[in-house]
Design an enzyme around this catalytic site. Structure first.
Site, PDB file in Angstrom:
ATOM      1  N   ASP A  63       0.861  -1.189   0.000  1.00 57.44           N
ATOM      2  CA  ASP A  63       0.000   0.000   0.000  1.00 57.44           C
ATOM      3  C   ASP A  63       0.897   1.238   0.000  1.00 57.44           C
ATOM      4  O   ASP A  63       1.834   1.318   0.789  1.00 57.44           O
ATOM      5  CB  ASP A  63      -0.924   0.017   1.233  1.00 57.44           C
ATOM      6  CG  ASP A  63      -2.181   0.833   0.983  1.00 57.44           C
ATOM      7  OD1 ASP A  63      -3.287   0.340   1.235  1.00 57.44           O
ATOM      8  OD2 ASP A  63      -2.058   2.006   0.520  1.00 57.44           O
ATOM      9  N   LEU A  72     -11.007   5.408   8.421  1.00 60.01           N
ATOM     10  CA  LEU A  72     -11.153   4.646   9.665  1.00 60.01           C
ATOM     11  C   LEU A  72     -12.518   3.981   9.815  1.00 60.01           C
ATOM     12  O   LEU A  72     -12.676   3.051  10.595  1.00 60.01           O
ATOM     13  CB  LEU A  72     -10.887   5.553  10.876  1.00 60.01           C
ATOM     14  CG  LEU A  72      -9.510   6.235  10.896  1.00 60.01           C
ATOM     15  CD1 LEU A  72      -9.346   7.046  12.163  1.00 60.01           C
ATOM     16  CD2 LEU A  72      -8.379   5.224  10.755  1.00 60.01           C
ATOM     17  N   LYS A  87       0.209   3.416   5.637  1.00 60.01           N
ATOM     18  CA  LYS A  87      -0.701   2.314   5.992  1.00 60.01           C
ATOM     19  C   LYS A  87       0.038   1.002   6.245  1.00 60.01           C
ATOM     20  O   LYS A  87      -0.361   0.219   7.103  1.00 60.01           O
ATOM     21  CB  LYS A  87      -1.739   2.114   4.883  1.00 60.01           C
ATOM     22  CG  LYS A  87      -2.825   3.165   4.873  1.00 60.01           C
ATOM     23  CD  LYS A  87      -3.921   2.793   3.882  1.00 60.01           C
ATOM     24  CE  LYS A  87      -4.909   3.927   3.758  1.00 60.01           C
ATOM     25  NZ  LYS A  87      -5.929   3.640   2.713  1.00 60.01           N
ATOM     26  N   ASP A 131      -8.499  -1.099  -4.994  1.00 63.05           N
ATOM     27  CA  ASP A 131      -9.745  -0.345  -5.144  1.00 63.05           C
ATOM     28  C   ASP A 131      -9.917   0.212  -6.562  1.00 63.05           C
ATOM     29  O   ASP A 131     -10.695   1.130  -6.760  1.00 63.05           O
ATOM     30  CB  ASP A 131      -9.805   0.789  -4.121  1.00 63.05           C
ATOM     31  CG  ASP A 131      -8.657   1.785  -4.319  1.00 63.05           C
ATOM     32  OD1 ASP A 131      -7.809   1.546  -5.205  1.00 63.05           O
ATOM     33  OD2 ASP A 131      -8.612   2.790  -3.594  1.00 63.05           O
ATOM     34  N   CYS A 172     -10.476 -17.217 -14.799  1.00 60.20           N
ATOM     35  CA  CYS A 172      -9.800 -16.066 -14.188  1.00 60.20           C
ATOM     36  C   CYS A 172     -10.689 -14.831 -14.327  1.00 60.20           C
ATOM     37  O   CYS A 172     -11.774 -14.874 -14.905  1.00 60.20           O
ATOM     38  CB  CYS A 172      -8.406 -15.873 -14.779  1.00 60.20           C
ATOM     39  SG  CYS A 172      -8.315 -14.961 -16.338  1.00 60.20           S
ATOM     40  N   CYS A 175     -11.511 -13.916 -17.798  1.00 59.50           N
ATOM     41  CA  CYS A 175     -12.516 -14.779 -18.432  1.00 59.50           C
ATOM     42  C   CYS A 175     -13.909 -14.163 -18.227  1.00 59.50           C
ATOM     43  O   CYS A 175     -14.815 -14.351 -19.029  1.00 59.50           O
ATOM     44  CB  CYS A 175     -12.519 -16.174 -17.822  1.00 59.50           C
ATOM     45  SG  CYS A 175     -11.052 -17.165 -18.114  1.00 59.50           S
ATOM     46  N   CYS A 189     -15.119   3.791  -4.266  1.00 57.87           N
ATOM     47  CA  CYS A 189     -15.518   4.051  -2.883  1.00 57.87           C
ATOM     48  C   CYS A 189     -15.502   5.537  -2.607  1.00 57.87           C
ATOM     49  O   CYS A 189     -16.342   6.070  -1.902  1.00 57.87           O
ATOM     50  CB  CYS A 189     -14.550   3.378  -1.914  1.00 57.87           C
ATOM     51  SG  CYS A 189     -14.766   1.628  -1.774  1.00 57.87           S
ATOM     52  N   CYS A 247      -9.420 -16.311 -23.636  1.00 59.84           N
ATOM     53  CA  CYS A 247      -9.041 -15.335 -22.596  1.00 59.84           C
ATOM     54  C   CYS A 247      -7.637 -14.788 -22.852  1.00 59.84           C
ATOM     55  O   CYS A 247      -6.707 -15.547 -23.116  1.00 59.84           O
ATOM     56  CB  CYS A 247      -9.106 -16.003 -21.228  1.00 59.84           C
ATOM     57  SG  CYS A 247      -8.503 -14.968 -19.885  1.00 59.84           S
ATOM     58  N   CYS A 250      -5.522 -16.306 -19.599  1.00 62.60           N
ATOM     59  CA  CYS A 250      -5.340 -17.741 -19.333  1.00 62.60           C
ATOM     60  C   CYS A 250      -5.759 -18.619 -20.505  1.00 62.60           C
ATOM     61  O   CYS A 250      -5.798 -19.852 -20.369  1.00 62.60           O
ATOM     62  CB  CYS A 250      -6.073 -18.146 -18.062  1.00 62.60           C
ATOM     63  SG  CYS A 250      -7.864 -18.269 -18.236  1.00 62.60           S
TER      64      CYS A 250
END
Ligand SMILES: [Zn+2]
Length: 254
Positions: A63, A72, A87, A131, A172, A175, A189, A247, A250
């Site tokens: 991170d 928090l 972090k 994220d 995966c 896919c 977020c 894919c 994969c």
């Protein structure tokens, strides 16, 4: 490397050693396992907490950010006194306080194309708690390339989704979704919000899958199916995911 559990380890992990599907041998495997957690945020916090508590031998935490007040509400590895601290440092302090047996390796960088392969190499499982879509596709492609099983997850508002990928055996992430969605379709977020407890549920499922994989559960993994959690209506449903022979990550041509 130790061949058997110490008396203290047997006591610390006794409640999970008692579980018939686990036992002492599985605990020994967990103590020798290495799990990489991408992101010490809403997903990575509960995942890393339970992985450390369960006695995973080495936890890598990636991170690049510092703890902010608005983290928090969901990023439970960090406390009010950690605001402004990297972090990864806050995560290491919390996890080591919980279980000093766990070696926590910190990577205070953004997981990107320049470092992903070098960081991921040598880990037995990856928990993707990133994220953003670029990171999620990168985690997928590196994990598939290196043959490392991982847990994909995404969360937004009152919803979450999670899927386990075992390269060479199961579908995966590519896919399911070939390429990242266009930026205008992405709800992050930051822009859309997230209930902390929803992140907790999904991150905890990721930790459970990591532990099951490392303990040798083959059949019960969340592979070839995407689990979708709707917290508003408190419903879980599954979507079947098939391996795509074309894919990019994969498929046969790779
Ligand atoms: Zn694939």
């Amino acid at each position: 490397m130790a061949e058997r559990l110490t008396t203290e380890q047997i006591e610390r992990y006794s409640r999970q050693i008692m579980v018939p599907d686990l036992g002492g041998k599985a605990q020994m495997r967990l103590c020798q396992s290495r799990v990489l957690v991408i992101g010490a945020g809403g997903l990575g916090s509960p995942a890393a907490f339970y992985l450390a508590a369960a006695g995973i031998g080495t936890l890598g935490i990636v991170d690049a950010d510092q703890v902010a007040l608005s983290n928090l509400q969901r990023q439970i590895l960090h406390a009010t006194g950690d605001i402004g601290r990297p972090k990864v440092e806050s995560a290491k302090a919390t996890l080591t306080a919980l279980n000093p047996d766990v070696e926590v390796k910190t990577y205070p960088v953004r997981f990107d194309h320049s470092n992903a392969e070098a960081i991921a190499a040598g880990f037995d499982f990856i928990v993707d708690g990133s994220d953003n879509f670029d990171s999620k596709f990168l985690v997928n492609d590196i994990a598939v390339k290196l043959g490392i099983a991982f847990s994909h997850a995404g969360i937004v508002r009152l919803q979450g989704q999670v899927m386990t990928v075992v390269p060479g055996k199961s579908a995966c992430y590519r896919c399911l979704f070939r390429t990242p969605p266009p930026p205008e379709e992405i709800l992050s977020c930051q822009a859309a919000g997230i209930l902390g407890a929803v992140a907790g549920t999904i991150g905890t499922i990721q930790a459970t899958e990591a532990i099951k994989y490392l303990a040798g559960f083959e059949d019960g993994l969340l592979t070839d199916r995407l689990l979708i959690y709707d917290a508003k209506m408190m419903r879980f449903r599954e979507v079947e995911v098939r391996r795509d022979p074309q894919c990019f990550a994969c498929g046969a041509a790779t």
